[in-house]
Design a protein around this motif. Sequence first.
Motif, PDB file in Angstrom:
ATOM      1  N   LEU A  98       0.930  -1.633   0.105  1.00 62.58           N
ATOM      2  CA  LEU A  98      -0.221  -0.223   0.040  1.00 62.58           C
ATOM      3  C   LEU A  98       0.300   0.892   0.009  1.00 62.58           C
ATOM      4  O   LEU A  98       1.745   1.768   0.961  1.00 62.58           O
ATOM      5  N   SER A 134       1.178  -3.774  10.286  1.00 65.88           N
ATOM      6  CA  SER A 134       0.067  -3.576   9.233  1.00 65.88           C
ATOM      7  C   SER A 134      -0.816  -2.914   9.204  1.00 65.88           C
ATOM      8  O   SER A 134      -1.673  -2.650  10.001  1.00 65.88           O
ATOM      9  N   ALA A 179      -3.825  -3.979   7.712  1.00 62.46           N
ATOM     10  CA  ALA A 179      -4.587  -4.236   8.480  1.00 62.46           C
ATOM     11  C   ALA A 179      -4.833  -4.646   9.690  1.00 62.46           C
ATOM     12  O   ALA A 179      -6.076  -4.427  10.620  1.00 62.46           O
ATOM     13  N   LYS A 203      -6.719   0.009  -3.542  1.00 65.50           N
ATOM     14  CA  LYS A 203      -6.169  -1.092  -2.309  1.00 65.50           C
ATOM     15  C   LYS A 203      -6.587  -0.438  -0.873  1.00 65.50           C
ATOM     16  O   LYS A 203      -6.771  -0.960  -0.175  1.00 65.50           O
ATOM     17  N   SER A 251     -10.095  -0.098   0.169  1.00 68.61           N
ATOM     18  CA  SER A 251     -10.126  -1.808   0.176  1.00 68.61           C
ATOM     19  C   SER A 251     -10.298  -2.169   1.786  1.00 68.61           C
ATOM     20  O   SER A 251     -10.840  -3.002   2.433  1.00 68.61           O
ATOM     21  N   ALA A 252      -9.127  -2.118   1.798  1.00 65.83           N
ATOM     22  CA  ALA A 252      -8.473  -2.682   3.527  1.00 65.83           C
ATOM     23  C   ALA A 252      -9.783  -2.035   4.031  1.00 65.83           C
ATOM     24  O   ALA A 252     -10.311  -2.042   5.497  1.00 65.83           O
ATOM     25  N   GLU A 279     -12.975  -3.222   3.775  1.00 64.06           N
ATOM     26  CA  GLU A 279     -12.693  -4.764   4.588  1.00 64.06           C
ATOM     27  C   GLU A 279     -12.872  -4.977   7.030  1.00 64.06           C
ATOM     28  O   GLU A 279     -12.878  -5.332   6.656  1.00 64.06           O
ATOM     29  N   SER A 280     -12.475  -3.618   6.695  1.00 61.08           N
ATOM     30  CA  SER A 280     -12.052  -3.636   8.342  1.00 61.08           C
ATOM     31  C   SER A 280     -13.399  -3.791   9.038  1.00 61.08           C
ATOM     32  O   SER A 280     -13.749  -3.471  10.135  1.00 61.08           O
ATOM     33  N   SER A 297     -15.671  -4.618  -1.921  1.00 63.70           N
ATOM     34  CA  SER A 297     -16.252  -4.576  -0.274  1.00 63.70           C
ATOM     35  C   SER A 297     -17.806  -5.320   0.202  1.00 63.70           C
ATOM     36  O   SER A 297     -17.833  -6.227   0.629  1.00 63.70           O
TER      37      SER A 297
END
Length: 344
Positions: A2, A37, A39, A132, A135-136, A139-140, A164
């Motif tokens: 990222l 990270s 995430a 990118k 999206s993270a 998704e969280s 997502s």
Amino acid sequence: MLNLSLFTEDNRRSLLSTRDGETKLGQQVQLASAAQSIADNLSQAKTNGARFVILGIGEDIGPRANLGRGGATNAFESAMAQFLNLQSNRFLNGKQCLVLGQISTQDLQLDTNSTAEQLREQVSNLDERVIKVLSAVFESGLEPIVIGGGHNNAYGLLMAAKASFKRPLAAVNLDPHSDFRPKEGRHSGNGFSYAAASGALGYYHVLGLHELKNSETTLQQLETFGGHWHSLQQIWVRQELSLETALKQIAKQLNNTQLPVAIELDLDAITNMPSSASTAAGIPLLDALKYVNYIAKHCPSVYLHLAEAAPSCHVAGEAAGHRETGQSISELIYSYINARINAL
């Protein structure tokens, strides 16, 4: 990998002004750690009570690729200088927010001699980064509040959200321009038309559309898609209906889609706001705050996008631009957060 520049403890200290007997939002917000990270940072922040991720995109290649002015590069810094120094109290304590940082764009910026084609190619490269990173975030399970850069970034936001949520988005955009121009190469004027063609945009409503700032081709293209609008002239000039009535209609239409809702706001909709296309005939900031708050409270909103602010374009100079954009964006952030916390 990222492309993300984290907002650090040093960044926080450089902006924060503390006072005995007071607690500022900046003393309470969560920050990410370079040792983890993205995430893991997002997951940890959520575990620690975060609901919102504040993220910047400091770039003006999108507006310049649209043959507009540059300057939309540092709205995030302006906003954080003001937002972090607001009071942490019973209305908002700050722990609900993770100030993540900014998507890296320095290597994509091109000089003033660049052609529109070169700039549009770089906007496509930026799209990939936005998708990118966002999206993270989606998704969280956290809600992004995205600040700065051109309105071209709506495309990346919508694409990331679609990936997502596994379905298109219903978007509402407070903007004199529909940004539904032809797909002639990526720029700030066609983020929504590209998103529609990619299946990320299922429903689209423009609030405050200026009747003479959108070409007939664009209006026809928007109609063909099934887009809707309330014009600036309808509400604020001819007063054919009130803002309250328009917002109720928009919220009903958005909810009828049963899709996740994207809240978009181009800062150039607001009167004399320094931006790539600032206007003397805009709407009051208080009406923009009402728009954000009403839709965020009454619809299943999944993000807020505040685009196009350009502090360096202020008529009184860059320092005045930082103050005005910073204060305005801070108020818009709070309007969204307050509504989402108290959503019906």
